[in-house]
Design a protein around this motif. Structure first.
Motif, mmCIF file in Angstrom:
data_model
loop_
_atom_site.group_PDB
_atom_site.id
_atom_site.type_symbol
_atom_site.label_atom_id
_atom_site.label_comp_id
_atom_site.label_asym_id
_atom_site.label_seq_id
_atom_site.Cartn_x
_atom_site.Cartn_y
_atom_site.Cartn_z
ATOM 1 N N ILE A 107 71.598 -24.766 -9.636
ATOM 2 C CA ILE A 107 71.831 -23.329 -9.485
ATOM 3 C C ILE A 107 72.432 -23.100 -8.106
ATOM 4 C CG2 ILE A 107 70.840 -21.013 -9.621
ATOM 5 C CD1 ILE A 107 68.399 -22.221 -10.971
ATOM 6 N N THR A 108 73.591 -22.466 -8.067
ATOM 7 C CA THR A 108 74.237 -22.114 -6.800
ATOM 8 C C THR A 108 74.577 -20.629 -6.817
ATOM 9 O OG1 THR A 108 76.434 -22.699 -7.671
ATOM 10 C CG2 THR A 108 75.213 -24.421 -6.512
ATOM 11 N N GLY A 109 74.879 -20.096 -5.626
ATOM 12 C CA GLY A 109 75.190 -18.681 -5.506
ATOM 13 C C GLY A 109 73.950 -17.807 -5.489
ATOM 14 N N VAL A 110 72.790 -18.418 -5.180
ATOM 15 C CA VAL A 110 71.514 -17.704 -5.177
ATOM 16 C C VAL A 110 70.751 -18.015 -3.892
ATOM 17 C CG1 VAL A 110 71.300 -17.639 -7.691
ATOM 18 C CG2 VAL A 110 70.406 -19.609 -6.425
ATOM 19 N N LYS A 111 69.711 -17.228 -3.623
ATOM 20 C CA LYS A 111 68.914 -17.414 -2.414
ATOM 21 C C LYS A 111 68.167 -18.742 -2.435
ATOM 22 C CE LYS A 111 65.477 -15.062 0.479
ATOM 23 N NZ LYS A 111 64.645 -13.824 0.615
ATOM 24 N N TYR A 112 67.708 -19.146 -3.622
ATOM 25 C CA TYR A 112 66.933 -20.388 -3.756
ATOM 26 C C TYR A 112 67.680 -21.331 -4.699
ATOM 27 C CZ TYR A 112 63.447 -17.065 -2.065
ATOM 28 O OH TYR A 112 62.782 -16.090 -1.352
ATOM 29 N N PRO A 113 68.595 -22.128 -4.194
ATOM 30 C CA PRO A 113 69.391 -23.011 -5.051
ATOM 31 C C PRO A 113 68.587 -24.221 -5.517
ATOM 32 C CG PRO A 113 69.980 -23.336 -2.755
ATOM 33 C CD PRO A 113 69.003 -22.203 -2.774
ATOM 34 N N LEU A 114 69.079 -24.821 -6.586
ATOM 35 C CA LEU A 114 68.537 -26.087 -7.074
ATOM 36 C C LEU A 114 69.692 -27.049 -7.268
ATOM 37 C CD1 LEU A 114 65.939 -25.029 -9.829
ATOM 38 C CD2 LEU A 114 65.431 -26.022 -7.591
ATOM 39 N N GLU A 141 73.273 -14.269 -4.287
ATOM 40 C CA GLU A 141 74.018 -14.215 -3.029
ATOM 41 C C GLU A 141 75.514 -14.271 -3.326
ATOM 42 O OE1 GLU A 141 72.584 -17.193 -0.327
ATOM 43 O OE2 GLU A 141 70.858 -15.944 0.253
ATOM 44 N N GLY A 142 75.844 -13.983 -4.556
ATOM 45 C CA GLY A 142 77.209 -14.050 -5.069
ATOM 46 C C GLY A 142 77.118 -14.340 -6.548
ATOM 47 N N ALA A 143 78.193 -14.812 -7.140
ATOM 48 C CA ALA A 143 78.127 -15.210 -8.548
ATOM 49 C C ALA A 143 77.224 -16.432 -8.675
ATOM 50 C CB ALA A 143 79.522 -15.514 -9.084
ATOM 51 N N ALA A 144 76.314 -16.392 -9.628
ATOM 52 C CA ALA A 144 75.376 -17.500 -9.830
ATOM 53 C C ALA A 144 75.953 -18.465 -10.866
ATOM 54 C CB ALA A 144 74.030 -16.980 -10.291
#
Length: 204
Positions: A160-167, A185-188
């Motif tokens: 998961i990218t584009g988020v506060k807590y990525p994986l 934090e943008g497009a996920a």
């Protein structure tokens, strides 16, 4: 290949936003009421019609189901869409109401996902997407949270990218909710390997 099949379930009345893009529409039992209210003519009616007592149109095919059966009306509609070769299935009016029906609707979509069909559920309060060896990009949605949950015992290689807590390449299991309530934090961009991942975009 046939493209998008939209299924109007018989749960609580909800938005039908985007249903006009469907190549084929099924109304399940009371879902025919919701279709009528929105001026939508389904291509197929499915159900035992225990929650709809009105007249049915004579010129629309009916998949008539017995009251005592293994499949729910929605599951029968999903099976039909999978057997017809649709590449995407989207459920409407399938959120809210009885918890057992909601979980059953998610499991119906899991059946579609296992058969390689893109599966989602659209409602005013939430949108659900199922992934298996796939990916999806969701634009930021103010006032909504983003969660991922494992429907199978394990889902491998979750990113998961584009988020506060990525994986990155994470293993997500159905016994630990590590993916609940993330923030944009943008497009996920969400992807996963083997297993079925439930992606939930829900109103806070």
């Amino acid at each position: 290949m046939k493209q998008l099949c939209a299924i109007i379930s018989g749960g609580q009345d909800d938005t039908l936003c985007g249903i006009e893009t469907a190549d084929f529409i099924i109304a399940c039992d009371r879902g025919y009421v919701y279709a009528q209210k929105s001026g939508i003519r389904p291509g197929l009616l499915v159900g035992d019609f225990d929650s709809y007592r009105g007249a049915l149109p004579e010129d629309v095919p009916v998949l008539d189901l017995p009251v005592e059966k293994d499949d729910t009306d929605t599951m029968a509609a999903v099976r039909w869409a999978v057997s017809e070769g649709f590449s995407e299935i989207r459920l409407y009016c399938a959120l809210g109401g009885r918890l057992d029906h909601l979980l059953g609707n998610i499991q119906s979509l899991s059946f579609a996902c296992r058969h390689g069909v893109k599966a989602s559920l659209y409602g005013r309060e939430a949108r659900l997407h199922l992934l298996c060896n796939g990916e999806i990009t969701l634009p930021p949605c103010e006032g909504y949270s983003l969660s991922v949950l494992a429907l199978t015992d394990r889902v491998e290689d979750v990113c998961i990218t584009g988020v506060k807590y990525p994986l990155h390449g994470a293993l997500v299991t159905n016994s630990f909710p590590i993916g609940v309530s993330n923030e944009w934090e943008g497009a996920a961009h969400i992807s996963c390997g083997a297993g079925i991942l439930l992606v939930i975009n829900a109103k806070k």
